[in-house]
Design a protein around this motif. Structure first.
Motif, PDB file in Angstrom:
ATOM      1  N   TYR A  27       0.835  -1.205   0.000  1.00  0.00           N
ATOM      2  CA  TYR A  27       0.000   0.000   0.000  1.00  0.00           C
ATOM      3  C   TYR A  27       0.873   1.260   0.000  1.00  0.00           C
ATOM      4  O   TYR A  27       0.611   2.223  -0.727  1.00  0.00           O
ATOM      5  CB  TYR A  27      -0.915  -0.002   1.226  1.00  0.00           C
ATOM      6  N   LYS A  68       2.421   1.861  -3.362  1.00  0.00           N
ATOM      7  CA  LYS A  68       1.418   2.350  -4.309  1.00  0.00           C
ATOM      8  C   LYS A  68       1.111   3.826  -4.072  1.00  0.00           C
ATOM      9  O   LYS A  68       0.996   4.618  -5.017  1.00  0.00           O
ATOM     10  CB  LYS A  68       0.148   1.512  -4.190  1.00  0.00           C
ATOM     11  N   LYS A  69       0.977   4.209  -2.805  1.00  0.00           N
ATOM     12  CA  LYS A  69       0.616   5.589  -2.463  1.00  0.00           C
ATOM     13  C   LYS A  69       1.835   6.497  -2.294  1.00  0.00           C
ATOM     14  O   LYS A  69       1.674   7.701  -2.086  1.00  0.00           O
ATOM     15  CB  LYS A  69      -0.193   5.586  -1.163  1.00  0.00           C
ATOM     16  N   LYS A  70       3.018   5.910  -2.373  1.00  0.00           N
ATOM     17  CA  LYS A  70       4.268   6.650  -2.192  1.00  0.00           C
ATOM     18  C   LYS A  70       4.311   7.352  -0.837  1.00  0.00           C
ATOM     19  O   LYS A  70       4.649   8.540  -0.724  1.00  0.00           O
ATOM     20  CB  LYS A  70       4.468   7.645  -3.330  1.00  0.00           C
ATOM     21  N   THR A  71       3.962   6.599   0.199  1.00  0.00           N
ATOM     22  CA  THR A  71       3.988   7.091   1.568  1.00  0.00           C
ATOM     23  C   THR A  71       4.820   6.131   2.424  1.00  0.00           C
ATOM     24  O   THR A  71       5.211   5.048   1.969  1.00  0.00           O
ATOM     25  CB  THR A  71       2.571   7.173   2.155  1.00  0.00           C
TER      26      THR A  71
END
Length: 268
Positions: A251, A254-257
């Motif tokens: 996740y 995907k969210k670049k967090t």
């Protein structure tokens, strides 16, 4: 955790275990053996801890075994060496071997003397960061003994056999540069504790399940037959894939967090 000869403190999810007999250069007596075993067992059950740092109070890691203290009460020496099954670790060996068996990385921050029993304890760590003033030695042969605290488990993985035998037989004292050359330490840093904390923080950014799997693969199967290593790699990967931390990592990518990892899976 309250101990007489250890200082244990926690910074976020990093546990710092400090050998604490500065008046004896942190020499290891019977009570310190028992306390090290106790803290290693407690940490094994704590899934919130992400890394452990082993260090010493004052300017030294440890000057080795407090031989006079142990030999004053022969029963203590017997308790240290006693084992029910030959292949199991006795108390003397558990202060090194127990750190290898944990599911979190263990880092030794070494300054000053790291001799004999002190080096055996440090060899149980996954990484050893030493200052330029560190002095390391497998000292047991000077006392007419062989090293019997499980450090050999690590030595056979990090050093050629002839070099390990020479250091053990001659009780050679090594400065930090020579120890690094032989693979006895991971790096030299004149602020070893700060460097160990920084490495712990880096490791904490990785999935605790991936960390646990990697440590067990390398520690249990580094010298194992090919089929055992491959089998455990596959087994570990399946366990990771069914866990929440794998989904957290995916996740975050995907969210670049930054991933918000949970405590490691209960079976590690």
């Amino acid at each position: 955790m309250n101990y007489q000869h250890l200082q244990v403190e926690q910074e976020d999810n990093i546990l710092i275990v400090r050998l604490h007999r500065p008046e004896k250069l942190n020499a290891v007596n019977y009570l310190m053996f028992e306390e090290l075993i106790d803290v290693s067992r407690k940490v094994k059950r704590d899934h919130t801890i992400r890394a452990i740092i082993l260090t010493g109070s004052g300017d030294n890691f440890s000057s080795g075994l407090d031989f006079k203290s142990i030999m004053k009460q022969k029963s203590q020496a017997i308790k240290l060496l006693l084992k029910v099954w030959p292949g199991n670790a006795n108390k003397a060996q558990q202060v090194s071997a127990n750190w290898r068996g944990l599911s979190v990385p263990v880092i030794a921050a070494i300054d000053g003397y790291c001799w004999g029993a002190g080096l055996q304890i440090a060899l149980g760590a996954d990484f050893r960061i030493a200052s330029s003033r560190a002095n390391l030695s497998i000292m047991e042969s000077k006392m007419g003994l062989t090293s019997d605290m499980a450090g050999s488990l690590t030595l056979r993985e990090i050093m050629p056999k002839d070099q390990a035998m020479r250091l053990s037989m001659c009780a050679t004292q090594l400065d930090a540069k020579t120890a690094l050359h032989h693979g006895l330490i991971t790096e030299i840093n004149d602020k070893p504790l700060e460097a160990a904390i920084e490495l712990s923080k880096q490791l904490s950014q990785t999935s605790p399940d991936a960390i646990a799997a990697t440590k067990h693969i390398y520690n249990r199967y580094w010298t194992a037959p090919k089929w055992k290593l491959l089998a455990y790699e596959s087994y570990s990967q399946v366990r990771i894939l069914i866990g929440k931390n794998f989904m957290q990592a995916q996740y975050a990518l995907k969210k670049k967090t930054l991933p918000m990892f949970k405590n490691r899976q209960r079976f590690w």
